[in-house]
Scaffold this active site. Structure first.
Site, PDB file in Angstrom:
ATOM      1  CG  ASP A 172      -3.082   3.807   2.245  1.00 59.94           C
ATOM      2  OD1 ASP A 172      -2.467   3.068   1.876  1.00 59.94           O
ATOM      3  OD2 ASP A 172      -4.088   3.996   3.030  1.00 59.94           O
ATOM      4  CB  THR A 230     -20.671  22.639  37.098  1.00 60.23           C
ATOM      5  OG1 THR A 230     -21.182  23.835  36.737  1.00 60.23           O
ATOM      6  CG2 THR A 230     -19.538  22.585  37.968  1.00 60.23           C
ATOM      7  CG  HIS A 238      -0.575   2.726  12.611  1.00 58.29           C
ATOM      8  ND1 HIS A 238      -1.906   2.084  12.710  1.00 58.29           N
ATOM      9  CD2 HIS A 238      -0.043   2.131  11.429  1.00 58.29           C
ATOM     10  CE1 HIS A 238      -2.124   1.316  11.492  1.00 58.29           C
ATOM     11  NE2 HIS A 238      -0.946   1.435  10.673  1.00 58.29           N
ATOM     12  CG  HIS A 267      -0.471  -0.097   2.556  1.00 58.47           C
ATOM     13  ND1 HIS A 267      -0.390   1.057   3.330  1.00 58.47           N
ATOM     14  CD2 HIS A 267      -0.238  -1.040   3.245  1.00 58.47           C
ATOM     15  CE1 HIS A 267       0.080   0.628   4.355  1.00 58.47           C
ATOM     16  NE2 HIS A 267       0.289  -0.502   4.411  1.00 58.47           N
ATOM     17  CG  ASP A 274       1.989  -3.690   5.249  1.00 59.79           C
ATOM     18  OD1 ASP A 274       2.657  -2.734   5.837  1.00 59.79           O
ATOM     19  OD2 ASP A 274       0.568  -3.584   5.239  1.00 59.79           O
ATOM     20  CD  GLU A 326      -3.598  -1.529   5.375  1.00 57.87           C
ATOM     21  OE1 GLU A 326      -3.386  -2.593   6.091  1.00 57.87           O
ATOM     22  OE2 GLU A 326      -2.778  -0.463   5.795  1.00 57.87           O
ATOM     23  CD  GLU A 327      -2.033   2.166   7.260  1.00 62.81           C
ATOM     24  OE1 GLU A 327      -2.751   1.701   8.314  1.00 62.81           O
ATOM     25  OE2 GLU A 327      -0.778   1.821   7.286  1.00 62.81           O
ATOM     26  CG  HIS A 348     -26.466  24.076  36.315  1.00 64.47           C
ATOM     27  ND1 HIS A 348     -26.182  23.484  37.498  1.00 64.47           N
ATOM     28  CD2 HIS A 348     -25.942  25.502  36.509  1.00 64.47           C
ATOM     29  CE1 HIS A 348     -25.342  24.307  38.416  1.00 64.47           C
ATOM     30  NE2 HIS A 348     -25.303  25.619  37.676  1.00 64.47           N
TER      31      HIS A 348
HETATM   32  N1  BES Z   1       1.311  -2.711   8.273  1.00 67.18           N
HETATM   33  C1  BES Z   1       0.025  -2.915   9.182  1.00 67.18           C
HETATM   34  C2  BES Z   1      -0.238  -4.246   9.718  1.00 67.18           C
HETATM   35  C3  BES Z   1       0.611  -4.731  10.629  1.00 67.18           C
HETATM   36  C4  BES Z   1       0.562  -4.095  12.065  1.00 67.18           C
HETATM   37  C5  BES Z   1       1.587  -5.950  10.569  1.00 67.18           C
HETATM   38  C6  BES Z   1       1.450  -4.330  12.883  1.00 67.18           C
HETATM   39  C7  BES Z   1       2.602  -5.675  11.434  1.00 67.18           C
HETATM   40  C8  BES Z   1       2.446  -5.190  12.745  1.00 67.18           C
HETATM   41  C9  BES Z   1      -1.114  -2.533   8.476  1.00 67.18           C
HETATM   42  O1  BES Z   1      -0.989  -1.640   7.522  1.00 67.18           O
HETATM   43  C10 BES Z   1      -2.146  -2.133   9.233  1.00 67.18           C
HETATM   44  O2  BES Z   1      -1.844  -1.038   9.998  1.00 67.18           O
HETATM   45  N2  BES Z   1      -3.325  -2.599   9.289  1.00 67.18           N
HETATM   46  C11 BES Z   1      -4.492  -2.131  10.021  1.00 67.18           C
HETATM   47  C12 BES Z   1      -5.456  -3.125   9.347  1.00 67.18           C
HETATM   48  C13 BES Z   1      -6.933  -2.308   9.469  1.00 67.18           C
HETATM   49  C14 BES Z   1      -6.988  -0.880   8.978  1.00 67.18           C
HETATM   50  C15 BES Z   1      -7.942  -3.204   9.027  1.00 67.18           C
HETATM   51  C16 BES Z   1      -4.443  -2.617  11.615  1.00 67.18           C
HETATM   52  O3  BES Z   1      -3.951  -3.599  11.832  1.00 67.18           O
HETATM   53  O4  BES Z   1      -4.739  -1.885  12.152  1.00 67.18           O
HETATM   54 ZN    ZN Z   2       0.698  -1.430   6.503  1.00 66.62          ZN
END
Ligand code: BES
Ligand code: ZN
Length: 455
Positions: free
Chosen positions: A88, A315, A427, A86, A180, A153-154, A213
């Site tokens: 993105d 409050t 992430h 991917h 990945d 994908e993300e 309130h």
């Molecule tokens: N590359 C990751 C998957 C991954 C995460 C591999 C941790 C190894 C370790 C992939 O891009 C990803 O983040 N996938 C998402 C999937 C979701 C959006 C359906 C995830 O795992 O949160």
């Molecule tokens: Zn990924």
């Protein structure tokens, strides 16, 4: 020259190109980055053509485009591999926590820091450079290659399944290959043979029609934030065991043989705690940390909001409370079934003093991959040639739903040839990719394609 020597001699060029790729802020979830997504797609197409793919196209979908390429030079008797990646990336926020700007890739020591460095631009690009190494030395790869690089994908890949279903012939292959995931350590290669699935919901609890309130109404009007917290607390016990009725019904239990194998995976508790930034591990007492994080389902609140969060005290008895809740699933839990189960349960436990709305967000199936296929064995051999030791087989806690989609729609198994490291901060702020793994990844893929070509 042979392809490995070529790859070793062109590291500088490969790196310069990767940096170009990383400079494009192709964040798929943020509408303002739409032009960047398009730029990343056309950049990738250009690179595929330069690497020797006679055909490379940016194919539109209702969402972000798919970059498709093929190079069928090895003939009908040779295997065909479908490479998925991917282009993105995740949003870079919170920006203030980055030590270097997320879209100005910065090399520090052996690492390149940038959003998408490991997930997944650096890893996807490995395959482009492996193909080029064949083109520039022996003319063409020893197997037929097809590439599908998606841009959503993300954000849950909303267009991918329809795309695969609509292009079964185009995508027909013997195996899929995806880089990945990560290996266990710089000198400890591993291959992922199982992934978790995902079910994701957003919950809104409404109490009074306007903020009230809290002195005037507090005590006689149910506070939706308090109530949402009570409801969430009913989803899980103190050890992380999920208390939604029926949640574990489909969970494929771990057998003793697999548990024994998982127990042999090298694991350093202190290093793990340091990496996670926690003072103690937590979770289901009957399972090891490796089992908890890869072979057991989980439930996590990903975000919770509502009420007054500005400076000072107000409050107020708020009108609304919201939460995003995700569940990591294991084979054979079905995301649609789990979404329904948790939604029904939340509706059942919501008292009549509030109302509740539940919106399903994206999900994905987990997968288990046959470890003894010829392609898995070829991958294991290729890692061993480059890293000097055979890979350990591991289960991954993250999700790559396309693996199950390829199984179900195209009837093919995937080989997960990851080259990230556990501390790549996917992430998170300061994501990085270890450059020696980029180069070793290219060499491993060259060996893999060579072995596959001999079959
Ligand atoms: N590359 C990751 C998957 C991954 C995460 C591999 C941790 C190894 C370790 C992939 O891009 C990803 O983040 N996938 C998402 C999937 C979701 C959006 C359906 C995830 O795992 O949160
Ligand atoms: Zn990924």
């Amino acid at each position: 020259m042979d392809p490995i020597t070529y790859a070793q001699a062109h590291r500088e060029q490969f790196l310069a190109e990767l940096l170009e790729f990383l400079r494009i802020p192709s964040v798929s979830t943020q509408a303002e980055h739409k032009p960047d997504i398009e730029q990343a797609a056309s950049w990738l197409r250009e690179q595929l053509l330069r690497a020797g793919f006679p055909k490379a196209e940016v194919m539109p979908t209702p969402g972000h485009p798919v970059v498709y390429a093929e190079w069928l030079a090895a003939g009908p008797d040779a295997p065909t591999l479908l490479i998925y990646g991917h282009y993105d990336v995740q949003p870079p926020e919170p920006l203030e926590l980055w030590h270097t700007p997320p879209f100005e890739p910065t090399i520090i020591g052996d690492d390149v820091f940038a959003r998408g460095a490991a997930d997944d631009k650096g890893q996807a690009y490995i395959h482009v450079k492996a193909a080029e190494s064949f083109k520039e030395t022996v003319g063409a790869p020893p197997v037929n290659l097809k590439c599908i690089f998606e841009g959503e994908e993300e954000s849950g890949s909303p267009s991918l399944v329809p795309f695969i279903k609509g292009h079964r012939d185009l995508l027909a292959a013997d195996y899929a290959v995806i880089s990945d995931t990560h290996i266990l350590g710089k000198e400890t290669p591993s291959i992922v043979y199982a992934l978790r699935g995902l079910a994701y919901i957003e919950v809104k609890v409404t109490g009074p029609s306007i903020d009230l309130h809290s002195g005037v109404y507090g005590g006689a009007v149910n506070n939706p934030i308090n109530e949402l917290c009570r409801m969430i607390a009913k989803l899980q016990d103190d050890d992380g065991h999920i208390t939604i009725p029926g949640f574990y019904d489909q969970v494929r239990p771990l057998d003793e043989a697999e548990r024994a194998e998982l127990a042999r995976i090298p694991f350093d508790l202190e290093a793990w705690k340091e990496e996670a930034g926690v003072k103690q591990a937590w979770g289901e007492a009957d399972y090891t940390i490796i089992e908890r994080t890869s072979a057991r389902p989980t439930l996590d609140v990903n975000g919770i909001w509502g009420g007054y969060i500005q400076p000072g005290a107000k409050t107020v008895l708020p009108s609304e409370a919201h939460a995003k809740i995700s569940m990591r699933l294991v084979p054979d839990q079905m995301p649609e079934e789990i979404t329904e189960l948790v939604s029904d349960y939340l509706r059942e436990i919501a008292p009549p003093s509030v109302s509740i709305e539940i919106q399903p967000l994206h999900g994905g199936h987990g997968a288990i991959i046959d470890r003894n296929s010829p392609a898995m064995r070829a991958a294991a051999q290729a890692y061993e040639q480059v890293f000097g030791k055979p890979p350990v087989f591991v289960r991954e806690g993250g999700s790559i739903p396309v693996v199950a989609d390829f199984q179900q729609i195209l009837g093919i198994e995937t080989v997960l040839m990851g080259f990230g490291l556990p501390d790549d901060r996917l992430h998170s702020p300061n994501e990085k990719f270890h450059l020696p793994n980029f180069y070793r990844g290219i060499e491993t893929v060259i060996h893999f394609l060579t072995i596959m070509g001999q079959k």
